[in-house]
Scaffold this motif. Structure first.
Motif, PDB file in Angstrom:
ATOM      1  N   THR A  48      38.669  35.600  44.455  1.00 57.01           N
ATOM      2  CA  THR A  48      39.167  36.336  43.289  1.00 57.01           C
ATOM      3  C   THR A  48      38.645  37.767  43.296  1.00 57.01           C
ATOM      4  O   THR A  48      39.400  38.720  43.062  1.00 57.01           O
ATOM      5  N   ILE A  49      37.373  37.933  43.586  1.00 54.49           N
ATOM      6  CA  ILE A  49      36.791  39.276  43.670  1.00 54.49           C
ATOM      7  C   ILE A  49      37.477  40.071  44.771  1.00 54.49           C
ATOM      8  O   ILE A  49      37.812  41.244  44.587  1.00 54.49           O
ATOM      9  N   LYS A  50      37.697  39.428  45.914  1.00 56.36           N
ATOM     10  CA  LYS A  50      38.353  40.108  47.041  1.00 56.36           C
ATOM     11  C   LYS A  50      39.754  40.567  46.645  1.00 56.36           C
ATOM     12  O   LYS A  50      40.155  41.689  46.957  1.00 56.36           O
ATOM     13  N   LYS A  51      40.487  39.727  45.947  1.00 56.50           N
ATOM     14  CA  LYS A  51      41.839  40.098  45.507  1.00 56.50           C
ATOM     15  C   LYS A  51      41.798  41.303  44.575  1.00 56.50           C
ATOM     16  O   LYS A  51      42.640  42.199  44.670  1.00 56.50           O
ATOM     17  N   ILE A  52      40.830  41.322  43.681  1.00 55.89           N
ATOM     18  CA  ILE A  52      40.700  42.453  42.759  1.00 55.89           C
ATOM     19  C   ILE A  52      40.361  43.725  43.513  1.00 55.89           C
ATOM     20  O   ILE A  52      40.947  44.787  43.282  1.00 55.89           O
ATOM     21  N   LEU A  53      39.426  43.632  44.443  1.00 53.88           N
ATOM     22  CA  LEU A  53      39.008  44.811  45.206  1.00 53.88           C
ATOM     23  C   LEU A  53      40.104  45.361  46.122  1.00 53.88           C
ATOM     24  O   LEU A  53      40.124  46.549  46.421  1.00 53.88           O
ATOM     25  N   THR A  54      40.981  44.485  46.557  1.00 54.03           N
ATOM     26  CA  THR A  54      41.991  44.924  47.530  1.00 54.03           C
ATOM     27  C   THR A  54      43.367  45.131  46.911  1.00 54.03           C
ATOM     28  O   THR A  54      44.299  45.497  47.620  1.00 54.03           O
ATOM     29  N   SER A  55      43.490  44.895  45.607  1.00 50.89           N
ATOM     30  CA  SER A  55      44.798  45.100  44.968  1.00 50.89           C
ATOM     31  C   SER A  55      45.028  46.581  44.704  1.00 50.89           C
ATOM     32  O   SER A  55      44.097  47.346  44.522  1.00 50.89           O
ATOM     33  N   LYS A  56      46.277  46.931  44.688  1.00 49.22           N
ATOM     34  CA  LYS A  56      46.664  48.316  44.370  1.00 49.22           C
ATOM     35  C   LYS A  56      46.842  48.411  42.881  1.00 49.22           C
ATOM     36  O   LYS A  56      47.631  47.696  42.285  1.00 49.22           O
TER      37      LYS A  56
END
Length: 57
Positions: A48-56
């Motif tokens: 979940t953290i990774k998705k947040i960090l890599t989302s535009k």
């Protein structure tokens, strides 16, 4: 609020990812998961953290 050693490591890890390329973020998460052997719930949290960090935004 005092962070224990493991929490502090996680915070440092997340901060270190800010501004990195997508490939470097994925590699860093893979290494973190390999090094710390989190359980399934913890891996889901990290994803979940990774998705947040890599989302535009």
């Amino acid at each position: 609020m005092d962070l224990d050693k493991e929490q502090f490591r996680l915070v440092q890890f997340i901060i270190s990812l800010i501004g990195l390329s997508l490939a470097k973020v994925h590699a860093a998460f893979a290494k973190f998961i390999n090094d710390y052997k989190p359980n399934a719930v913890q891996i889901e949290f990290l994803d979940t953290i990774k998705k947040i960090l890599t989302s535009k935004w």
